[in-house]
Design a protein around this motif. Structure first.
Motif: not given
Length: 667
Positions: A427, A429, A433-435, A438, A453, A464, A491, A496, A498
């Motif tokens: 994925v 990201v 954005a907060d990985a 996600v 992550a 990213a 998602l 975000p 993703a």
């Protein structure tokens, strides 16, 4: 009736043009022979040199997953559509794989052995127990080597990295049992295993059978060599044209498999026709086949465009060779057998076409109806089975029976780790954005084993990040496909934007981006073929030929379903591009055979051509490599099924009636 007369008049005009081309070739036979020899030699060299123009990824689909994989590849230089290596280590019973010493030692050893530029992730870097086996003694890591694009060179680099990783881990972890597996190592082991004694015997028998079949059918050395020469110049000329088009648009490497096999069957079939039948049917079938393939060539998806361009090139070059080179070869054969009964089908008789020679084995009208009816019913049943076709890479356990990679897979499954780890998702990201968030959302999706992550620098670029998601089931299975769909939906709902990539989405993209267009592309191609053929023959002849060609194409996909998905191999799926290549092949050879039969061609021509094609591909492809076996078995079944069902309307050779050259109709 007036429509048929108009079609007949147009056909008569085009037939006379074909005859003028043939007569011109006979008057300049030396020049024609030299031109085609240059095509074979110089074109062959150009075709080999131009193979690099073809896209070698086998993953082009244009879908969202394909775009995500391109973005990952551009940013990180690895992973994306290329499945990672899986390093597996099992410690003795007293060891605790959760302890920092064991987990950290394993992670460090994997990182060092993977080399620079690689991305690795395991329990030590994430704390996710999805990286641990249920036996409490096994741990695994995902390894994306530093080099590895989704093309032939990149895949070879990943296969080489598997050996390097294996060699580096074993001395670094002497107390553990270490294996390296993955989709590519499994495929590599099947390729290097080589055919066994039985497979070699089958290959030799197929080569011998091909030669015997051609000798019995054509009964002279030149008669055996001529269709092979026609196939050679057609293949080379078509590949040169395809590679020229590849300079302007993306053409997949799969055309390398489609062109020579189609050229061989068409060449043998046309050489088996009497001269007039070959010329008439070549023009009609060539126009119809070219029209259908031209429609596919306009579809904005790489795989469909590729098979369309390849089919169009084969029809164009093959028809040209039939009208020019074949008469020159026939004239040479006539001189060698002058005064014998064989001249009856090659010598020129003013005002009439030549009737077909008697087949080597004659059967009565009633005996021909039985296998024809059985074949037609079989085609219909297989067409129904095609509705259950599942496209995608075969499941892991079906790729190879033994070898180092299979040992690693068996070690994983014995420890309770599902085989879905071989095809993880990635994925992408976006920046800001907060990985971790996600990953948390992805972990809640049903069917996901773990989502992590990694914080290591190789997993972060320009703000990213990449989140790795490991499904429980392989993506070509129904459960795996449902997991991919559910993950994309989860998602997409808030948060975000993703995007989901990785090796696990390639199969889904094929279904949605390529096979999703077939309900529109196939009717359009069939309509183009119908209109082109009806303009040259009659509406009834055109409708029968196109219908049978469509049925043959769909039945070929059904045969793959029955043999590989439901049969003993149990692959679970059929490699996504294989049904496309086999279907276009089946359509082309069935269309050519139907038009030639309607023109009065001999009943034995179709079975001879089909048998030659089946024996040729089996001689090349019999062996342990599953994807190659899928392809060659599809070619063989398509050819033989069409030959079995294609004798229904062919008139028996003894009652063939000479057709005047000035006849305004094909049939």
């Amino acid at each position: 009736m007036s429509t048929d007369r108009a079609a007949g008049a147009e056909w008569s005009k085009r037939t006379r043009r074909a005859e003028r081309v043939r007569d011109f070739a006979l008057r300049h036979r030396v020049a024609v022979g030299v031109v085609w020899l240059l095509v074979l030699l110089l074109g062959g060299a150009a075709a080999v040199a131009g193979l690099g123009r073809l896209d070698q990824s086998f993953t082009a689909s244009g879908g969202p997953g394909h775009r995500a994989n391109q973005a990952v590849q551009e940013r990180y230089g690895n992973g994306a559509a290329v499945a990672p290596l899986v390093a597996v280590a099992t410690w003795p019973g007293a060891a605790d794989v959760r302890a920092p010493g064991a987990a950290g030692a394993f992670a460090d050893a994997v990182r060092r052995a993977a080399g620079p530029g690689a991305r690795t992730v395991s329990y030590a870097g994430t704390g996710d127990e999805g990286f641990l086996g249920a036996d409490g003694r096994t741990v695994y890591a995902l390894v994306y080597p530093g080099a590895g694009k989704p093309d032939l060179a990149g895949l070879a680099a990943v296969e080489e990295a598997a050996g390097t990783l294996r060699a580096g881990l074993r001395p670094a972890l002497p107390e553990a049992r270490v294996e390296v597996t993955g989709v590519l190592p499994l495929q590599h082991d099947s390729a290097v295993a080589g055919p066994g004694a039985v497979a070699l015997a089958v290959k030799a028998a197929c080569v011998l059978g091909l030669l015997v079949l051609l000798v019995l059918a054509f009964r002279s050395p030149l008669g055996v060599l001529a269709p092979l020469l026609l196939a050679g110049v057609t293949s080379v000329g078509a590949l040169v044209l395809v590679e020229a088009v590849a300079g302007f648009t993306e053409i997949s490497f799969i055309v390398v498999y489609l062109v020579p096999v189609t050229a061989l069957v068409l060449s043998v079939h046309r050489w088996a026709q009497p001269p007039e039948t070959a010329a008439r049917s070549a023009v009609a079938a060539g126009a119809a086949g070219a029209a259908a393939c031209a429609v596919l060539a306009l579809v904005p998806v790489a795989f469909l465009r590729s098979v369309g361009v390849a089919g169009l090139a084969v029809w164009v070059v093959g028809t040209a060779a039939t009208l020019t080179l074949a008469p020159v070869l026939r004239s040479a054969a006539t001189k060698r057998v002058a005064g014998t009964a064989r001249v009856a089908r090659t010598a020129r008789t003013p005002g009439t076409t030549r009737t077909a020679p008697a087949a080597p084995v004659r059967v009565g009208r009633r005996s021909r109806r039985v296998p024809a009816a059985v074949g037609l019913v079989l085609l219909v049943l297989l067409a129904g089975a095609a509705t259950h076709l599942r496209v995608g890479n075969p499941v892991a356990h079906a790729l190879v029976a033994s070898g180092p990679a299979r040992d690693g897979l068996d070690r994983l499954t014995a420890a309770g780790v599902p085989s879905g780890v071989l095809n993880p998702l990635e994925v992408l990201v976006p920046r800001g954005a907060d990985a971790a968030a996600v990953a948390a959302r992805a972990a809640r999706v049903p069917g996901v084993l773990l989502a992590a992550a990694p914080a290591a620098a190789e997993w972060r670029r320009d703000g990213a990040a990449v989140v790795v998601v490991v499904p429980e089931e392989e993506p070509m299975t129904a459960a795996g496909a449902a997991t991919v769909t559910a993950l994309r939906s989860a998602l997409a709902e808030g948060g975000p934007p993703a995007t989901v990539g990785g090796s696990g989405v390639v199969d889904r993209d094929l279904v949605e981006g390529v096979y999703g267009l077939l309900p529109y592309a196939i009717p359009a191609a069939a309509l183009a073929a119908l209109l082109a053929l009806a303009a040259l023959t009659t509406a009834g002849t055109a409708a029968r030929a196109v219908f049978r060609a469509l049925l043959a194409a769909v039945a070929a996909a059904g045969a793959l379903t029955v043999l590989w998905q439901w049969g003993p191999p149990g692959t679970g799926a059929v490699t996504g591009w294989v049904p496309l290549v086999v279907g276009v092949f089946a359509f082309c050879v069935s269309l050519d055979r139907s038009v030639a039969s309607a023109a009065g061609g001999p009943s034995w021509a179709g079975p001879v051509a089909a048998g030659a094609g089946a024996l040729a591909v089996l001689a090349v492809g019999v062996g342990p490599q599953v994807e190659l076996a899928l392809l060659v078995s599809g070619f063989a079944m398509a050819a033989l099924l069409d030959a079995l069902a294609g004798r229904r309307r062919t008139p028996p050779a003894p009652s063939a009636r000479p057709v005047p050259r000035t006849s305004p109709q094909l049939v």
